[in-house]
Motif scaffolding. Structure first.
Motif, PDB file in Angstrom:
ATOM      1  N   ILE A 100     -83.599  38.091  20.295  1.00 52.38           N
ATOM      2  CA  ILE A 100     -82.129  38.146  20.680  1.00 52.38           C
ATOM      3  C   ILE A 100     -81.495  38.972  19.828  1.00 52.38           C
ATOM      4  O   ILE A 100     -80.593  39.797  20.194  1.00 52.38           O
ATOM      5  CB  ILE A 100     -81.523  36.857  20.496  1.00 52.38           C
ATOM      6  CG1 ILE A 100     -81.893  35.850  21.571  1.00 52.38           C
ATOM      7  CG2 ILE A 100     -80.044  36.618  20.379  1.00 52.38           C
ATOM      8  CD1 ILE A 100     -81.441  34.359  21.645  1.00 52.38           C
TER       9      ILE A 100
ATOM     10  N   ASP B 108     -82.002  42.624  20.767  1.00 55.47           N
ATOM     11  CA  ASP B 108     -81.361  42.873  22.121  1.00 55.47           C
ATOM     12  C   ASP B 108     -79.889  43.083  21.811  1.00 55.47           C
ATOM     13  O   ASP B 108     -79.148  44.246  22.488  1.00 55.47           O
ATOM     14  CB  ASP B 108     -81.222  41.620  23.149  1.00 55.47           C
ATOM     15  CG  ASP B 108     -82.980  41.698  23.540  1.00 55.47           C
ATOM     16  OD1 ASP B 108     -83.591  42.897  23.380  1.00 55.47           O
ATOM     17  OD2 ASP B 108     -83.205  40.739  24.322  1.00 55.47           O
TER      18      ASP B 108
ATOM     19  N   ASP C 224     -73.374  38.201  28.800  1.00 50.05           N
ATOM     20  CA  ASP C 224     -74.646  37.939  28.315  1.00 50.05           C
ATOM     21  C   ASP C 224     -74.899  38.160  26.866  1.00 50.05           C
ATOM     22  O   ASP C 224     -75.816  37.340  26.466  1.00 50.05           O
ATOM     23  CB  ASP C 224     -75.832  39.268  29.159  1.00 50.05           C
ATOM     24  CG  ASP C 224     -75.884  39.061  30.721  1.00 50.05           C
ATOM     25  OD1 ASP C 224     -75.419  38.110  31.387  1.00 50.05           O
ATOM     26  OD2 ASP C 224     -76.231  40.111  31.460  1.00 50.05           O
ATOM     27  N   SER C 225     -74.155  39.075  26.435  1.00 53.60           N
ATOM     28  CA  SER C 225     -74.380  38.983  24.969  1.00 53.60           C
ATOM     29  C   SER C 225     -73.822  37.476  24.280  1.00 53.60           C
ATOM     30  O   SER C 225     -74.476  37.137  23.300  1.00 53.60           O
ATOM     31  CB  SER C 225     -73.296  40.172  24.374  1.00 53.60           C
ATOM     32  OG  SER C 225     -74.180  41.566  24.764  1.00 53.60           O
TER      33      SER C 225
ATOM     34  N   ALA D 267     -76.213  35.070  24.881  1.00 55.63           N
ATOM     35  CA  ALA D 267     -77.330  35.228  24.038  1.00 55.63           C
ATOM     36  C   ALA D 267     -77.014  35.056  22.368  1.00 55.63           C
ATOM     37  O   ALA D 267     -77.865  34.285  21.778  1.00 55.63           O
ATOM     38  CB  ALA D 267     -77.894  36.575  23.990  1.00 55.63           C
ATOM     39  N   TYR D 268     -75.852  35.219  21.953  1.00 56.29           N
ATOM     40  CA  TYR D 268     -75.330  34.574  20.658  1.00 56.29           C
ATOM     41  C   TYR D 268     -75.391  33.218  20.596  1.00 56.29           C
ATOM     42  O   TYR D 268     -75.854  32.656  19.529  1.00 56.29           O
ATOM     43  CB  TYR D 268     -73.926  35.542  20.520  1.00 56.29           C
ATOM     44  CG  TYR D 268     -73.580  34.994  19.171  1.00 56.29           C
ATOM     45  CD1 TYR D 268     -73.865  35.867  18.053  1.00 56.29           C
ATOM     46  CD2 TYR D 268     -72.913  33.877  18.816  1.00 56.29           C
ATOM     47  CE1 TYR D 268     -73.430  35.412  16.696  1.00 56.29           C
ATOM     48  CE2 TYR D 268     -72.205  33.752  17.505  1.00 56.29           C
ATOM     49  CZ  TYR D 268     -72.537  34.572  16.651  1.00 56.29           C
ATOM     50  OH  TYR D 268     -72.287  34.112  15.318  1.00 56.29           O
TER      51      TYR D 268
ATOM     52  N   ARG E  67     -77.235  31.084  22.294  1.00 55.26           N
ATOM     53  CA  ARG E  67     -78.761  30.685  21.902  1.00 55.26           C
ATOM     54  C   ARG E  67     -79.084  30.987  20.730  1.00 55.26           C
ATOM     55  O   ARG E  67     -80.015  30.241  19.985  1.00 55.26           O
ATOM     56  CB  ARG E  67     -79.595  31.220  23.344  1.00 55.26           C
ATOM     57  CG  ARG E  67     -81.034  30.710  23.055  1.00 55.26           C
ATOM     58  CD  ARG E  67     -81.610  30.855  24.717  1.00 55.26           C
ATOM     59  NE  ARG E  67     -83.018  30.626  24.445  1.00 55.26           N
ATOM     60  CZ  ARG E  67     -83.815  29.514  24.580  1.00 55.26           C
ATOM     61  NH1 ARG E  67     -82.785  28.431  24.921  1.00 55.26           N
ATOM     62  NH2 ARG E  67     -85.086  29.378  24.389  1.00 55.26           N
ATOM     63  N   GLY E  68     -78.892  32.147  20.113  1.00 55.78           N
ATOM     64  CA  GLY E  68     -79.254  32.483  18.946  1.00 55.78           C
ATOM     65  C   GLY E  68     -78.704  31.532  17.827  1.00 55.78           C
ATOM     66  O   GLY E  68     -79.680  31.246  16.880  1.00 55.78           O
TER      67      GLY E  68
END
Length: 76
Positions: free
Chosen positions: A19, A22, A32-33, A36-37, A39-40
């Motif tokens: 992540i 990416d 999407d970012s 992803a953040y 989830r990170g």
């Protein structure tokens, strides 16, 4: 997508590293970012929890009379 809680420390760390790579490219769409953040963050918290659990187990290990490491089963 696999549940964060079901991942091992190594799996979660690898996913977190992916992540970060990416996000560093800056090529993903904003939504999407953000996902992803999020989830990170969950992966980071999961890794920290796994490390605390491991540290707790290590702290409970003692040396037996023979000088070998031992831990009582109820402590682990």
């Amino acid at each position: 997508m696999t549940s964060v809680e079901s991942l091992s420390f190594e799996e979660a760390l690898s996913a977190l590293e992916g992540i970060v790579r990416d996000l560093e490219t800056g090529k993903a769409p904003l939504e999407d970012s953000i996902a992803a953040y999020e989830r990170g963050v969950a992966l980071k918290q999961h890794c920290e929890k796994k490390l605390r659990e491991a540290q707790s187990k290590i702290e409970k290990i003692t040396l037996g009379a023979d000088g070998k490491p031992a831990a009582s089963a109820h402590d682990l």
